[in-house]
Design a protein around this motif. Structure first.
Motif: not given
Length: 208
Positions: A20-27
């Motif tokens: 979830g955090a990776a979706c928010r940050l990387f995108l």
């Protein structure tokens, strides 16, 4: 000394938090590395790597999650427009697709960000989730005698419009979204291509 064991449920929950955090940050805008992700989560990088062996596997999981959401959105848009005229079905599908792709920056991911393997992954997912469904929609319209132009041509035109608008500064310059411009483009392109009730067929028209 006893080794601490972590329940499968908590491990699954931790993987979900990481994703979830990776979706928010990387995108999001700007470039983000694994140190940024670990700092945002408040956990060690080795904990992240226990669930995702490397950045590539994590980004692939991020993209798969996002394209899964896009697929559900497009399926819902198609269901809602099922009883609408064919032109409205196409318009709703493309506007929904444009909005979703713009939201995750898929065009930028496909053309400029990440490594070549990830770019190919994005391109393949866009083709499967969006363009193959669009081609099927145009083929259906052609079988029903609703199109005056070859479905392959309409597919190529709309693909080009989607990709161009998502990569263009034009939406920003005009103060609107790529999805809004795509709606106008779709209406313009399809206006002459979709037959209305009572239209006479023209032998000189380009047909497949």
């Amino acid at each position: 000394m006893e080794t601490e064991t972590v329940s499968p449920v908590s491990e699954e929950r931790r993987a979900e938090l990481i994703l979830g955090a990776a979706c928010r940050l990387f995108l999001g805008p700007g470039r983000v590395n694994m140190d940024d992700l670990a700092r945002d989560l408040g956990m060690a990088k080795k904990t992240i790597y226990r669930h995702f062996p490397d950045r590539h596997s994590l980004l692939t999981a991020v993209l798969d999650r996002q394209f899964g959401a896009i697929e559900r959105t497009l399926a819902a848009a198609a269901d809602e427009a099922r009883d609408q005229p064919f032109g409205e079905q196409v318009r709703r599908f493309l506007v929904a697709a444009g909005a979703e792709l713009e939201r995750i920056g898929a065009a930028q991911l496909a053309t400029g960000r990440g490594d070549a393997v990830l770019r190919r992954h994005v391109e393949q997912r866009i083709d499967t989730v969006v363009y193959q469904r669009l081609d099927a929609l145009f083929e259906d319209g052609h079988r029903r005698g609703l199109l005056s132009a070859p479905p392959a041509l309409l597919g190529a035109i709309t693909r080009g419009a989607v990709e161009r608008l998502l990569n263009s500064p034009l939406p920003r310059e005009l103060g609107c979204t790529a999805a809004e411009l795509l709606r106008t483009t779709v209406d313009t392109v399809l206006h002459g291509a979709i037959r209305r009730p009572g239209d006479e067929s023209d032998e000189s028209e380009v047909t497949s």
